[in-house]
Design an enzyme around this catalytic site. Structure first.
Site, PDB file in Angstrom:
ATOM      1  N   GLU A 250       0.886  -1.164   0.000  1.00 19.61           N
ATOM      2  CA  GLU A 250       0.000   0.000   0.000  1.00 19.61           C
ATOM      3  C   GLU A 250       0.924   1.214   0.000  1.00 19.61           C
ATOM      4  O   GLU A 250       1.446   1.596   1.037  1.00 19.61           O
ATOM      5  CB  GLU A 250      -0.892  -0.083   1.241  1.00 19.61           C
ATOM      6  CG  GLU A 250      -2.180   0.657   1.085  1.00 19.61           C
ATOM      7  CD  GLU A 250      -1.974   2.106   1.421  1.00 19.61           C
ATOM      8  OE1 GLU A 250      -1.733   2.890   0.472  1.00 19.61           O
ATOM      9  OE2 GLU A 250      -2.040   2.445   2.600  1.00 19.61           O
ATOM     10  N   CYS A 284      -1.916   9.148   2.452  1.00 17.18           N
ATOM     11  CA  CYS A 284      -1.604   8.667   1.091  1.00 17.18           C
ATOM     12  C   CYS A 284      -2.736   8.957   0.115  1.00 17.18           C
ATOM     13  O   CYS A 284      -2.494   9.037  -1.085  1.00 17.18           O
ATOM     14  CB  CYS A 284      -1.259   7.188   1.122  1.00 17.18           C
ATOM     15  SG  CYS A 284      -2.515   6.197   1.908  1.00 17.18           S
TER      16      CYS A 284
HETATM   17  P1  NAD Z   1      10.749   6.979   4.987  1.00 20.23           P
HETATM   18  O1  NAD Z   1      10.878   6.416   3.613  1.00 20.23           O
HETATM   19  O2  NAD Z   1      11.964   7.110   5.850  1.00 20.23           O
HETATM   20  O3  NAD Z   1       9.700   6.101   5.830  1.00 20.23           O
HETATM   21  C1  NAD Z   1       8.383   5.803   5.437  1.00 20.23           C
HETATM   22  C2  NAD Z   1       7.951   4.562   6.241  1.00 20.23           C
HETATM   23  O4  NAD Z   1       8.607   3.409   5.730  1.00 20.23           O
HETATM   24  C3  NAD Z   1       8.361   4.648   7.718  1.00 20.23           C
HETATM   25  O5  NAD Z   1       7.337   4.103   8.493  1.00 20.23           O
HETATM   26  C4  NAD Z   1       9.630   3.798   7.801  1.00 20.23           C
HETATM   27  O6  NAD Z   1       9.776   3.203   9.070  1.00 20.23           O
HETATM   28  C5  NAD Z   1       9.390   2.762   6.736  1.00 20.23           C
HETATM   29  N1  NAD Z   1      10.608   2.284   6.102  1.00 20.23           N
HETATM   30  C6  NAD Z   1      11.576   3.035   5.508  1.00 20.23           C
HETATM   31  N2  NAD Z   1      12.546   2.236   5.003  1.00 20.23           N
HETATM   32  C7  NAD Z   1      12.185   0.956   5.296  1.00 20.23           C
HETATM   33  C8  NAD Z   1      12.751  -0.313   5.033  1.00 20.23           C
HETATM   34  N3  NAD Z   1      13.899  -0.448   4.324  1.00 20.23           N
HETATM   35  N4  NAD Z   1      12.117  -1.418   5.491  1.00 20.23           N
HETATM   36  C9  NAD Z   1      10.957  -1.310   6.159  1.00 20.23           C
HETATM   37  N5  NAD Z   1      10.349  -0.131   6.431  1.00 20.23           N
HETATM   38  C10 NAD Z   1      10.953   0.982   5.995  1.00 20.23           C
HETATM   39  O7  NAD Z   1      10.130   8.379   4.821  1.00 20.23           O
HETATM   40  P2  NAD Z   1       9.362   9.384   5.743  1.00 20.23           P
HETATM   41  O8  NAD Z   1      10.139  10.658   5.772  1.00 20.23           O
HETATM   42  O9  NAD Z   1       8.974   8.796   7.064  1.00 20.23           O
HETATM   43  O10 NAD Z   1       8.097   9.594   4.808  1.00 20.23           O
HETATM   44  C11 NAD Z   1       8.389  10.008   3.481  1.00 20.23           C
HETATM   45  C12 NAD Z   1       7.507   9.441   2.464  1.00 20.23           C
HETATM   46  O11 NAD Z   1       6.993   8.164   2.792  1.00 20.23           O
HETATM   47  C13 NAD Z   1       6.298  10.313   2.266  1.00 20.23           C
HETATM   48  O12 NAD Z   1       6.582  11.357   1.391  1.00 20.23           O
HETATM   49  C14 NAD Z   1       5.293   9.357   1.706  1.00 20.23           C
HETATM   50  O13 NAD Z   1       5.410   9.308   0.294  1.00 20.23           O
HETATM   51  C15 NAD Z   1       5.700   8.026   2.253  1.00 20.23           C
HETATM   52  N6  NAD Z   1       4.752   7.561   3.281  1.00 20.23           N
HETATM   53  C16 NAD Z   1       3.636   6.974   2.824  1.00 20.23           C
HETATM   54  C17 NAD Z   1       2.684   6.540   3.722  1.00 20.23           C
HETATM   55  C18 NAD Z   1       1.416   5.900   3.233  1.00 20.23           C
HETATM   56  O14 NAD Z   1       0.434   5.910   3.951  1.00 20.23           O
HETATM   57  N7  NAD Z   1       1.403   5.292   2.044  1.00 20.23           N
HETATM   58  C19 NAD Z   1       2.900   6.727   5.082  1.00 20.23           C
HETATM   59  C20 NAD Z   1       4.082   7.334   5.528  1.00 20.23           C
HETATM   60  C21 NAD Z   1       5.021   7.753   4.598  1.00 20.23           C
END
Ligand code: NAD
Length: 476
Positions: A250, A284
């Site tokens: 998702e 999202c």
């Molecule tokens: P981020 O990429 O650091 O983290 C996003 C999420 O993914 C966090 O919960 C993090 O713990 C998890 N994550 C990151 N790398 C991972 C890995 N290798 N394995 C497992 N989990 C991992 O970025 P952020 O600054 O927290 O958010 C940035 C972007 O993430 C946003 O711009 C958005 O596009 C996306 N995001 C999407 C949703 C959603 O509901 N689809 C929610 C949160 C963030």
């Protein structure tokens, strides 16, 4: 107000900081440190894997009725604890308290819905080919699931990630976001208190890339469920593919909103502002690209800007606040960079466009008009409180614009023309389409995207199906 102790939940035991590395959890509205979160070691993760493997047959053997009774009890406990849990979510993530409370109630609804739906994991009996032969299709739990939940819905995301696998008879290792751990633990604790046996539900925190690598590469894990960004979703899908594991992804979106000239502009704006600024746009399915018919474009743009300028922004624990800060320190420069770049490319700033002074990661509700397609914000999910506007003239042109990006999570359209509604239903490339409404997430409805927004659905019968495998049995 006290903040709960943080721990890892592994094999029914709460494991605190003893000897483990910790990271601070920060209130994004005040920048105060709320607590220290212990991170799992590789040995902790191995223990969680072993517990998930060992406990799975026990949980599966309980059957859907008994599992359903436990899940239903957990949903009751969540509702009883709503006020305390909502306050934790607001302090960790920043969203206004009424929004956190609604999220908690929806989380309870999700778990309750799966308590009921688990008993409808029907197979089927096929017409026999030969007299005396019996041909049966049965559904079975896929096995231990690794689930990764982000911070933007600190309660709802864990509830979704736990409800369907537990109802299906799977054990779960959940890695919630390190930014909002106590919210996730409150959901898990309600399930444990309701009777989920030790080892069936494990909650770990850590360095996300290390945790996902260790869990997904383990032969014990049979299903991988992730909510988060598209790049990380692609990485995890590739890792899961190496072990041919079932995945539900998702991922992000960039929701278009098509506003035709036959609507009540003020009524649409009231809905649009509420939806756009919910959770400071960190959703999202947040409406982002507003394509507005040229006949009402300027009125719409000015009306949106007026609402943005008077939107009550502040600490979500205070009464009357309708938008809190961005959830963590990384988000503010990320959102600001996209907005600044759009302005340099010619976008007209009608409201906001700046960080708010003082403590906390606050960013002003922002409206940008005439944003060119070449601006990054028209192509990358801003995940912040910003709406970008473009005028359109005809139907085919606006559908093409809506479908322009490689993502397709949510889309919305506002019109009273029935023929147009049918055509939009056929032509818009998205996993969810709201017509004259921004309400597209509820426990009984599938939630998921097409194109690079991911595959599979959470919630609805599709969410249960994602946790089941199909077996065909023939007897003669
Ligand atoms: P981020 O990429 O650091 O983290 C996003 C999420 O993914 C966090 O919960 C993090 O713990 C998890 N994550 C990151 N790398 C991972 C890995 N290798 N394995 C497992 N989990 C991992 O970025 P952020 O600054 O927290 O958010 C940035 C972007 O993430 C946003 O711009 C958005 O596009 C996306 N995001 C999407 C949703 C959603 O509901 N689809 C929610 C949160 C963030």
């Amino acid at each position: 107000m006290s903040y709960p102790d943080l721990y890892l939940l592994i094999d029914g035991q709460r494991l605190g900081a003893e000897g483990r590395r910790t990271v601070p959890v920060i209130n994004p509205a005040t920048e105060e440190v709320l607590g220290q979160l212990p991170l799992a070691t590789a040995a902790d993760l191995d223990r969680a894997l072993e517990a998930a493997q060992r406990s799975w047959p026990v949980w599966r053997a309980l059957g859907p009725q008994q599992r359903g009774r436990i899940l239903r009890k957990a949903s009751d406990l969540l509702r009883e604890r709503a006020d305390a849990i909502a306050a934790i979510a607001t302090r960790e993530e920043g969203k206004p308290l009424p929004e956190a409370r609604m999220e908690l109630m929806m989380s309870a609804d999700i778990i309750e819905w799966y308590a009921e739906e688990g008993r409808r994991a029907y197979g089927r009996v096929l017409p026999q080919r030969i007299p005396g032969m019996r041909m049966t299709v049965v559904k079975e739990p896929v096995g231990p699931v690794a689930a990764f939940a982000p911070w933007n819905f600190p309660l709802g995301n864990p509830a979704r990630k736990l409800g369907s696998p537990l109802a299906a008879g799977c054990s779960v290792i959940l890695k919630p976001a390190e930014e909002s751990p106590a919210s996730a633990l409150a959901i898990a604790q309600a399930l444990v208190d309701a009777g989920v046996p030790a080892g069936v539900l494990n909650v770990v925190f850590g360095v996300p890339a290390d945790v996902s690598q260790q869990l997904i590469s383990s032969p014990i894990i049979r299903g991988v469920h992730f909510t988060g960004s598209i790049p990380v979703g692609k990485q995890l899908t590739a890792m899961a593919a190496a072990g041919m594991k079932r995945t539900t992804m998702e991922l992000g979106g960039h929701a278009p909103v098509l506003v035709f000239d036959d609507v009540d502009v003020d009524a649409v704006l009231d809905l649009a502002a509420t939806s756009k600024f919910r959770n400071a746009g960190q959703v999202c399915v947040s409406p982002t690209r507003f394509y507005v018919h040229e006949g009402i474009y300027e009125k719409f743009a000015q009306g949106f800007a007026a609402r943005a300028k008077s939107w009550p922004v502040g600490n979500g624990l205070e009464a009357g606040i309708k938008m809190g800060p961005l959830a963590h320190a990384r988000r503010r420069p990320a959102v600001a960079a996209l907005i600044d770049e759009a302005i340099t490319k010619g976008a007209r700033k009608l409201a906001g466009g700046e960080a708010l002074p003082g403590k906390g990661y606050f960013y002003a509700p922002t409206i940008l008009a005439d944003v060119p397609d070449s601006a990054r914000i028209m192509n990358e999910e801003p995940f912040g409180p910003v709406a970008v506007l473009q005028p359109f003239r005809d139907f085919d042109e606006v559908v093409k614009q809506a479908n322009r990006l490689p993502f397709g999570l949510a889309a919305y359209a506002f019109t009273n023309n029935a023929k147009r509604v049918n055509l939009l239903g056929e032509q818009i490339e998205s996993g969810m389409l709201g017509i004259n409404s921004f309400m597209i997430a509820m426990p009984e409805a599938p939630f998921g995207g097409v194109k690079e927004s991911g595959h599979g659905s959470e919630e609805g019968i599709e969410g249960l199906d994602a946790c089941l495998v199909t077996k065909f049995i023939t007897e003669s």
